[in-house]
Design an enzyme around this catalytic site. Structure first.
Site, mmCIF file in Angstrom:
data_model
loop_
_atom_site.group_PDB
_atom_site.id
_atom_site.type_symbol
_atom_site.label_atom_id
_atom_site.label_comp_id
_atom_site.label_asym_id
_atom_site.label_seq_id
_atom_site.Cartn_x
_atom_site.Cartn_y
_atom_site.Cartn_z
ATOM 1 N N SER A 61 4.852 -4.552 1.772
ATOM 2 C CA SER A 61 4.253 -3.432 1.035
ATOM 3 C C SER A 61 5.210 -2.243 0.999
ATOM 4 C CB SER A 61 2.916 -3.002 1.678
ATOM 5 O OG SER A 61 3.129 -2.353 2.907
ATOM 6 N N SER A 71 13.088 8.366 9.371
ATOM 7 C CA SER A 71 12.142 9.300 8.732
ATOM 8 C C SER A 71 12.700 10.697 8.940
ATOM 9 C CB SER A 71 10.781 9.177 9.421
ATOM 10 O OG SER A 71 9.968 10.274 9.108
ATOM 11 N N TYR A 121 5.453 8.662 16.897
ATOM 12 C CA TYR A 121 6.220 8.195 15.727
ATOM 13 C C TYR A 121 7.553 8.944 15.665
ATOM 14 C CZ TYR A 121 7.008 7.352 10.658
ATOM 15 O OH TYR A 121 7.526 7.010 9.429
ATOM 16 N N LYS A 140 11.354 7.446 15.976
ATOM 17 C CA LYS A 140 12.346 7.636 14.904
ATOM 18 C C LYS A 140 13.571 8.393 15.436
ATOM 19 C CE LYS A 140 10.064 5.622 11.455
ATOM 20 N NZ LYS A 140 10.518 4.382 10.851
ATOM 21 N N THR A 197 3.163 5.654 -0.383
ATOM 22 C CA THR A 197 2.837 4.290 0.064
ATOM 23 C C THR A 197 1.532 4.363 0.860
ATOM 24 O OG1 THR A 197 3.862 4.407 2.247
ATOM 25 C CG2 THR A 197 5.322 3.841 0.417
HETATM 26 N N1 NAP Z 1 5.908 6.366 3.298
HETATM 27 C C1 NAP Z 1 6.455 7.387 3.911
HETATM 28 O O1 NAP Z 1 6.079 8.554 3.656
HETATM 29 C C2 NAP Z 1 7.546 7.187 4.907
HETATM 30 C C3 NAP Z 1 8.296 8.314 5.280
HETATM 31 C C4 NAP Z 1 9.312 8.149 6.199
HETATM 32 C C5 NAP Z 1 9.594 6.915 6.723
HETATM 33 N N2 NAP Z 1 8.851 5.840 6.357
HETATM 34 C C6 NAP Z 1 9.161 4.551 6.964
HETATM 35 O O2 NAP Z 1 9.342 3.585 5.951
HETATM 36 C C7 NAP Z 1 9.060 2.296 6.491
HETATM 37 C C8 NAP Z 1 8.118 1.557 5.535
HETATM 38 O O3 NAP Z 1 6.871 2.240 5.489
HETATM 39 P P1 NAP Z 1 5.965 2.298 4.181
HETATM 40 O O4 NAP Z 1 5.803 3.714 3.823
HETATM 41 O O5 NAP Z 1 6.440 1.353 3.183
HETATM 42 O O6 NAP Z 1 4.568 1.852 4.825
HETATM 43 P P2 NAP Z 1 3.680 0.533 4.642
HETATM 44 O O7 NAP Z 1 3.349 0.347 3.212
HETATM 45 O O8 NAP Z 1 2.581 0.686 5.619
HETATM 46 O O9 NAP Z 1 4.659 -0.649 5.064
HETATM 47 C C9 NAP Z 1 4.926 -0.959 6.401
HETATM 48 C C10 NAP Z 1 5.532 -2.338 6.457
HETATM 49 O O10 NAP Z 1 5.849 -2.630 7.827
HETATM 50 C C11 NAP Z 1 5.347 -3.918 8.132
HETATM 51 N N3 NAP Z 1 5.011 -4.048 9.549
HETATM 52 C C12 NAP Z 1 4.237 -3.228 10.297
HETATM 53 N N4 NAP Z 1 4.130 -3.707 11.542
HETATM 54 C C13 NAP Z 1 4.849 -4.851 11.579
HETATM 55 C C14 NAP Z 1 5.106 -5.824 12.579
HETATM 56 N N5 NAP Z 1 4.590 -5.709 13.824
HETATM 57 N N6 NAP Z 1 5.874 -6.894 12.267
HETATM 58 C C15 NAP Z 1 6.386 -7.023 11.016
HETATM 59 N N7 NAP Z 1 6.187 -6.140 10.033
HETATM 60 C C16 NAP Z 1 5.413 -5.074 10.309
HETATM 61 C C17 NAP Z 1 4.112 -4.068 7.238
HETATM 62 O O11 NAP Z 1 3.813 -5.439 7.001
HETATM 63 P P3 NAP Z 1 2.638 -6.315 7.673
HETATM 64 O O12 NAP Z 1 1.474 -5.406 7.888
HETATM 65 O O13 NAP Z 1 2.421 -7.392 6.667
HETATM 66 O O14 NAP Z 1 3.228 -6.835 8.931
HETATM 67 C C18 NAP Z 1 4.584 -3.421 5.967
HETATM 68 O O15 NAP Z 1 5.287 -4.340 5.189
HETATM 69 C C19 NAP Z 1 8.478 2.532 7.872
HETATM 70 O O16 NAP Z 1 9.478 2.350 8.844
HETATM 71 C C20 NAP Z 1 8.059 3.988 7.844
HETATM 72 O O17 NAP Z 1 8.081 4.578 9.118
HETATM 73 C C21 NAP Z 1 7.830 5.947 5.449
#
Ligand code: NAP
Length: 265
Positions: free
Chosen positions: A15, A142, A155, A159, A190
């Site tokens: 996702s 992040s 978190y 990070k 997201t």
């Molecule tokens: N969106 C933001 O605002 C933002 C900002 C800064 C940084 N980030 C970082 O970007 C990255 C992606 O986040 P996102 O925003 O795309 O959120 P998301 O849509 O919640 O995606 C998170 C992904 O991580 C996977 N995941 C979680 N726990 C896992 C585990 N134990 N084993 C394998 N996969 C796992 C989930 O897949 P499953 O549930 O299928 O395992 C999912 O594919 C993260 O590291 C997040 O900290 C996001």
């Protein structure tokens, strides 16, 4: 660096940012290996990519917090492809709880999924990558890897830890042709807030306004792909968050005034 022909392993590809990255990198001619826990979602994405071109997308289901699962995933990856050029450590879970209400077990879980998983997958892959002549490690950190933000204590700690580990690794392995790109997004559109952990470890389950108003995920993926191509060391995504970083440097009192009051949701 050219993306065409590269073999790229993406964790958290079911996702959000990981999924958008997989689509962009595939379109740019890479072979992508999709990893996460949700097999159904990974297979749906694979089917979409297979419709465009067969044979350039693989699914390797893995809970990256489990060492045994990582070892098995590593074996499967080695059977599927003859090398991995780029690993994108993207899997992560955010937090929506204050320090006073967060259980220690939740902190441990946040560190497992956001920090130790990236270390474990990278360490599992590195010897093979080096034996093939090198490669590139991308880490989705992040902006909270650069400064603390309310309701993100565990978190942000995880990070921050990523920067300590991977910057050290870059310095140690640059002469073995291992590059590192640290990506620091602010808020991206997201479901990350929906999937966040609360103080007792339950899912928060809500789309925050800040999240919904964030950078579109496709734009975030485009910036990350450009950063990989240009072999950037560190990249920040999101105007407001980048602005705050500058404020922190040039006017710390103003930075602390803003960050103490900024809405965490
Ligand atoms: N969106 C933001 O605002 C933002 C900002 C800064 C940084 N980030 C970082 O970007 C990255 C992606 O986040 P996102 O925003 O795309 O959120 P998301 O849509 O919640 O995606 C998170 C992904 O991580 C996977 N995941 C979680 N726990 C896992 C585990 N134990 N084993 C394998 N996969 C796992 C989930 O897949 P499953 O549930 O299928 O395992 C999912 O594919 C993260 O590291 C997040 O900290 C996001």
């Amino acid at each position: 660096m050219k993306i065409q022909g590269k073999i790229i392993w993406i964790t958290g590809a079911s996702s959000g940012i990981g999924e958008a990255l997989a689509v962009d990198l595939f379109k740019a001619g890479a072979t992508v290996i999709l990893t996460a826990r949700n097999e159904k979602k990974l297979n749906e994405l694979k089917a979409k990519l297979d419709d465009v071109e067969q044979g350039r997308c693989h699914v390797v289901v893995c809970d990256v917090t489990q060492q045994k699962a990582i070892d098995q995933a590593m074996e499967k990856v080695k059977q599927l492809v003859d090398r991995v050029d780029i690993l994108i450590n993207n899997a992560g879970v955010s937090q929506r709880s204050y320090v006073l209400e967060t259980e220690i077990a939740v902190y441990r879980e946040l560190l497992e999924v956001n920090f130790f998983s990236a270390v474990a997958v990278t360490k599992g892959l590195l010897p093979w990558m080096i034996s093939k002549g090198g490669g590139h490690i991308v880490v989705i950190s992040s902006i909270t890897g650069k400064y603390g933000f309310r309701m993100r204590s565990g978190y942000a700690a995880a990070k921050h830890a990523l920067h300590g580990f991977f910057e050290t690794m870059r310095a140690e392995l640059h002469d073995q042709n291992i590059g590192v790109t640290m990506i620091c997004p602010g808020r991206v559109q997201t479901d990350v807030s929906v999937h966040s952990l609360t103080g007792d470890g339950r899912q928060y389950g809500k789309m925050d306004k800040g999240q919904a108003d964030g950078v579109p995920v496709e734009r975030c993926a485009r910036i990350i792909v450009r950063a990989i191509k240009c072999n950037r060391k560190e990249v920040f995504i999101g105007f407001g968050e980048r602005f705050l970083l500058v404020v922190k440097r040039v006017c710390p009192p103003l930075f602390y005034w803003i960050v103490n009051r900024a809405s965490p949701t």
